[in-house]
Motif scaffolding. Structure first.
Motif, mmCIF file in Angstrom:
data_model
loop_
_atom_site.group_PDB
_atom_site.id
_atom_site.type_symbol
_atom_site.label_atom_id
_atom_site.label_comp_id
_atom_site.label_asym_id
_atom_site.label_seq_id
_atom_site.Cartn_x
_atom_site.Cartn_y
_atom_site.Cartn_z
ATOM 1 N N UNK A 89 -22.852 32.632 3.515
ATOM 2 C CA UNK A 89 -22.236 33.646 2.658
ATOM 3 C C UNK A 89 -22.408 33.234 1.199
ATOM 4 N N UNK A 90 -22.658 34.170 0.300
ATOM 5 C CA UNK A 90 -22.755 33.831 -1.126
ATOM 6 C C UNK A 90 -21.407 33.380 -1.657
ATOM 7 N N UNK A 91 -21.433 32.447 -2.605
ATOM 8 C CA UNK A 91 -20.189 31.892 -3.135
ATOM 9 C C UNK A 91 -20.250 31.820 -4.654
ATOM 10 N N UNK A 92 -19.169 32.248 -5.278
ATOM 11 C CA UNK A 92 -19.055 32.326 -6.733
ATOM 12 C C UNK A 92 -17.936 31.400 -7.182
ATOM 13 N N UNK A 93 -18.203 30.565 -8.172
ATOM 14 C CA UNK A 93 -17.159 29.745 -8.785
ATOM 15 C C UNK A 93 -16.603 30.493 -9.984
ATOM 16 N N UNK A 94 -15.292 30.715 -9.991
ATOM 17 C CA UNK A 94 -14.607 31.319 -11.130
ATOM 18 C C UNK A 94 -13.810 30.203 -11.805
ATOM 19 N N UNK A 95 -14.408 29.599 -12.814
ATOM 20 C CA UNK A 95 -13.871 28.380 -13.419
ATOM 21 C C UNK A 95 -12.858 28.767 -14.488
ATOM 22 N N UNK A 96 -11.588 28.611 -14.150
ATOM 23 C CA UNK A 96 -10.502 29.138 -14.971
ATOM 24 C C UNK A 96 -9.896 28.123 -15.931
ATOM 25 N N UNK A 97 -10.387 26.902 -15.934
ATOM 26 C CA UNK A 97 -9.824 25.872 -16.798
ATOM 27 C C UNK A 97 -10.610 24.596 -16.640
ATOM 28 N N UNK A 98 -10.017 23.424 -16.936
ATOM 29 C CA UNK A 98 -10.749 22.170 -16.830
ATOM 30 C C UNK A 98 -11.429 21.985 -15.476
ATOM 31 N N UNK A 99 -12.709 21.626 -15.516
ATOM 32 C CA UNK A 99 -13.496 21.329 -14.319
ATOM 33 C C UNK A 99 -14.296 20.080 -14.641
ATOM 34 N N UNK A 100 -13.814 18.933 -14.195
ATOM 35 C CA UNK A 100 -14.463 17.673 -14.542
ATOM 36 C C UNK A 100 -14.686 16.846 -13.287
#
Length: 282
Positions: free
Chosen positions: A99-110
């Motif tokens: 299945x296709x997957x989308x990251x919705x990065x809403x803040x710090x991503x480290x």
């Protein structure tokens, strides 16, 4: 199924997976690893799920590995030959998704908070998000299979610039560096991600998307375009004889939305998966 580190919702054939440890900025731990692998297994098995969105609860996406153990946070008791990186196990499971997957990065991503998004298909970030491949500043090294994914996504020079410095940078820099496909206002993040997911869910064949996803990802490691030609030739011959192909053409000619019936759970070709199975221990 109930999860402790995740919130999971399915609506309009879209599964939204929300990392749910907001008191720790959704920091990654072994329980989250196991629950993510479980939820991706669930998504692949559920024909009612056509796309996945992953985001974070509260003000962060994922602050990386949980450092609650202090200086021993990265110490492991397993032998050097037996130990498996948990972020890598999640990334490999995402890589195998149908299945296709989308990251919705809403803040710090480290740290692992960004490396586990690398095998995702689309990354959209809020304009206040901060991103960092901070490993060298913690005395460790990149993980979550990022040695394979990151240079393929952004190129070797950009990858090394971010990894060598370990700096935390803006969503705009991530966009210019090719890591993020779109930067939007925080209030528009989920709306934008859902619009992309709905476009897929309402207009495409589930089997076509599953096979296209695996074609694109697996061919990144091919040593010649002939390898892609071999698989594409099988796929187009197989797909052209299937009901979804007939429906796709007829709906186009009749100027209506298609009604695809084939299911990922039971209707993929017998030659899928086509790649060699890779094992941690041979």
């Amino acid at each position: 199924m109930l999860y402790e580190t995740l919130k999971v919702d399915v609506s309009e054939r879209i599964m939204t997976v929300t990392l749910n440890r907001p008191e720790r900025l959704n920091a990654f731990n072994s329980q989250m690893m196991n629950e993510l692998i479980s939820v991706f297994d669930r998504a692949d098995a559920d024909d009612g799920v056509r796309a996945i969105i992953m985001t974070g609860e509260g003000r962060g996406f994922c602050a990386g590995a949980d450092l609650e153990k202090g200086g021993e946070a990265f110490a492991r008791d397993t032998s050097i030959d037996e130990h498996r990186d948990g972020g890598g196990m999640v990334s490999l499971r995402i890589y195998e998704l149908k299945k296709p997957i989308i990251a919705a990065i809403n803040g710090p991503a480290v740290g692992v908070g960004i490396t586990m998004t690398l095998p995702m298909d689309i990354r959209i970030a809020a304009n206040n998000a901060k991103i960092g491949f901070v490993f060298a500043r913690r005395g460790i090294v990149p993980e979550a299979c990022s040695g394979w994914f990151l240079p393929r996504i952004v190129g070797i020079s950009q990858a090394l610039k971010w990894v060598y410095s370990g700096k935390v940078f803006s969503a705009e820099e991530a966009l210019h560096g090719g890591l993020i496909s779109e930067v939007v206002a925080p209030e528009d993040l989920m709306k934008t991600a859902r619009a992309t997911a709905i476009e897929i869910a309402e207009n495409t064949s589930a089997t076509s998307v599953a096979l296209s996803r695996q074609l694109m990802w697996t061919m990144l490691g091919a040593d010649h375009p002939m390898e892609s030609h071999k698989i594409e030739s099988k796929l187009i011959r197989w797909a052209g004889r299937m009901p979804d192909s007939k429906e796709g053409v007829e709906s186009f000619l009749e100027k209506r939305r298609p009604d695809f019936k084939m299911r990922v759970s039971k209707d993929l070709p017998e030659f899928f998966p086509w790649g060699e199975e890779r094992k941690f221990h041979e």
